[in-house]
Design a protein around this motif. Structure first.
Motif, PDB file in Angstrom:
ATOM      1  N   LEU A  43       4.971  -8.266  -2.487  1.00  0.00           N
ATOM      2  CA  LEU A  43       5.050  -6.943  -3.092  1.00  0.00           C
ATOM      3  C   LEU A  43       4.799  -5.866  -2.045  1.00  0.00           C
ATOM      4  O   LEU A  43       5.538  -4.879  -1.961  1.00  0.00           O
ATOM      5  N   THR A  44       3.795  -6.067  -1.225  1.00  0.00           N
ATOM      6  CA  THR A  44       3.500  -5.107  -0.158  1.00  0.00           C
ATOM      7  C   THR A  44       4.665  -5.004   0.805  1.00  0.00           C
ATOM      8  O   THR A  44       5.065  -3.900   1.208  1.00  0.00           O
ATOM      9  N   GLU A  45       5.239  -6.139   1.140  1.00  0.00           N
ATOM     10  CA  GLU A  45       6.385  -6.160   2.051  1.00  0.00           C
ATOM     11  C   GLU A  45       7.580  -5.422   1.447  1.00  0.00           C
ATOM     12  O   GLU A  45       8.249  -4.636   2.130  1.00  0.00           O
ATOM     13  N   LEU A  46       7.852  -5.641   0.163  1.00  0.00           N
ATOM     14  CA  LEU A  46       8.955  -4.949  -0.499  1.00  0.00           C
ATOM     15  C   LEU A  46       8.717  -3.443  -0.541  1.00  0.00           C
ATOM     16  O   LEU A  46       9.632  -2.659  -0.301  1.00  0.00           O
ATOM     17  N   GLU A  47       7.509  -3.052  -0.861  1.00  0.00           N
ATOM     18  CA  GLU A  47       7.197  -1.621  -0.917  1.00  0.00           C
ATOM     19  C   GLU A  47       7.329  -0.974   0.457  1.00  0.00           C
ATOM     20  O   GLU A  47       7.831   0.135   0.587  1.00  0.00           O
ATOM     21  N   THR A  48       6.939  -1.697   1.510  1.00  0.00           N
ATOM     22  CA  THR A  48       7.054  -1.193   2.880  1.00  0.00           C
ATOM     23  C   THR A  48       8.526  -1.049   3.254  1.00  0.00           C
ATOM     24  O   THR A  48       8.935  -0.053   3.836  1.00  0.00           O
ATOM     25  N   ASP A  49       9.334  -2.074   2.903  1.00  0.00           N
ATOM     26  CA  ASP A  49      10.762  -2.038   3.212  1.00  0.00           C
ATOM     27  C   ASP A  49      11.464  -0.885   2.505  1.00  0.00           C
ATOM     28  O   ASP A  49      12.448  -0.348   3.000  1.00  0.00           O
ATOM     29  N   GLN A  50      10.960  -0.489   1.337  1.00  0.00           N
ATOM     30  CA  GLN A  50      11.574   0.598   0.563  1.00  0.00           C
ATOM     31  C   GLN A  50      10.901   1.934   0.854  1.00  0.00           C
ATOM     32  O   GLN A  50      11.123   2.892   0.147  1.00  0.00           O
ATOM     33  N   GLY A  51      10.068   1.980   1.876  1.00  0.00           N
ATOM     34  CA  GLY A  51       9.397   3.220   2.210  1.00  0.00           C
ATOM     35  C   GLY A  51       8.385   3.636   1.172  1.00  0.00           C
ATOM     36  O   GLY A  51       8.121   4.823   0.989  1.00  0.00           O
ATOM     37  N   GLY A  52       7.813   2.661   0.472  1.00  0.00           N
ATOM     38  CA  GLY A  52       6.799   2.969  -0.532  1.00  0.00           C
ATOM     39  C   GLY A  52       7.369   3.461  -1.852  1.00  0.00           C
ATOM     40  O   GLY A  52       6.642   3.856  -2.728  1.00  0.00           O
ATOM     41  N   ALA A  53       8.704   3.447  -1.985  1.00  0.00           N
ATOM     42  CA  ALA A  53       9.329   3.914  -3.234  1.00  0.00           C
ATOM     43  C   ALA A  53       9.003   2.951  -4.373  1.00  0.00           C
ATOM     44  O   ALA A  53       9.043   1.748  -4.199  1.00  0.00           O
ATOM     45  N   GLN A  54       8.679   3.495  -5.500  1.00  0.00           N
ATOM     46  CA  GLN A  54       8.415   2.710  -6.699  1.00  0.00           C
ATOM     47  C   GLN A  54       9.708   2.584  -7.488  1.00  0.00           C
ATOM     48  O   GLN A  54      10.525   3.500  -7.487  1.00  0.00           O
ATOM     49  N   PRO A  55       9.900   1.457  -8.188  1.00  0.00           N
ATOM     50  CA  PRO A  55      11.094   1.304  -9.017  1.00  0.00           C
ATOM     51  C   PRO A  55      11.234   2.451 -10.006  1.00  0.00           C
ATOM     52  O   PRO A  55      10.253   2.895 -10.589  1.00  0.00           O
TER      53      PRO A  55
END
Length: 90
Positions: A76-88
């Motif tokens: 989850l942290t990795e996904l949030e980092t890859d998306q620049g912290g963007a939330q769904p």
């Protein structure tokens, strides 16, 4: 539960704690898909795994889920980092 060996329907009901109709439906699906077989044991219907390979498969699936869930916070942290912290949904 069937990993421990054959079980009568009554034993399964006691261990699982669901309504008999729900257990019956689940056992029917497992029987139709070849995961379990039914037989009579002193006049009672009992079930067992069709083959020990089912236990191996279930153990592998359990291990996979354990590893996935253990890593979920990191993923989850990795996904949030890859998306620049963007939330769904943002």
């Amino acid at each position: 539960m069937l990993l421990d060996g054959p079980q009568t329907v009554q034993q399964l009901l006691t261990r699982v704690g669901v309504e008999a109709t729900n257990l019956s439906q689940q056992l029917t699906v497992l029987r139709q898909t070849g995961i379990v077989v039914s037989f009579r044991d002193r006049g009672l219907v009992a079930y067992r795994l069709r083959t020990p390979a089912v236990a191996v498969l279930l153990a592998a699936g359990q291990q996979m889920l354990h590893e996935i869930l253990s890593d979920r916070d990191g993923l989850l942290t990795e996904l949030e980092t890859d998306q620049g912290g963007a939330q769904p949904g943002n």
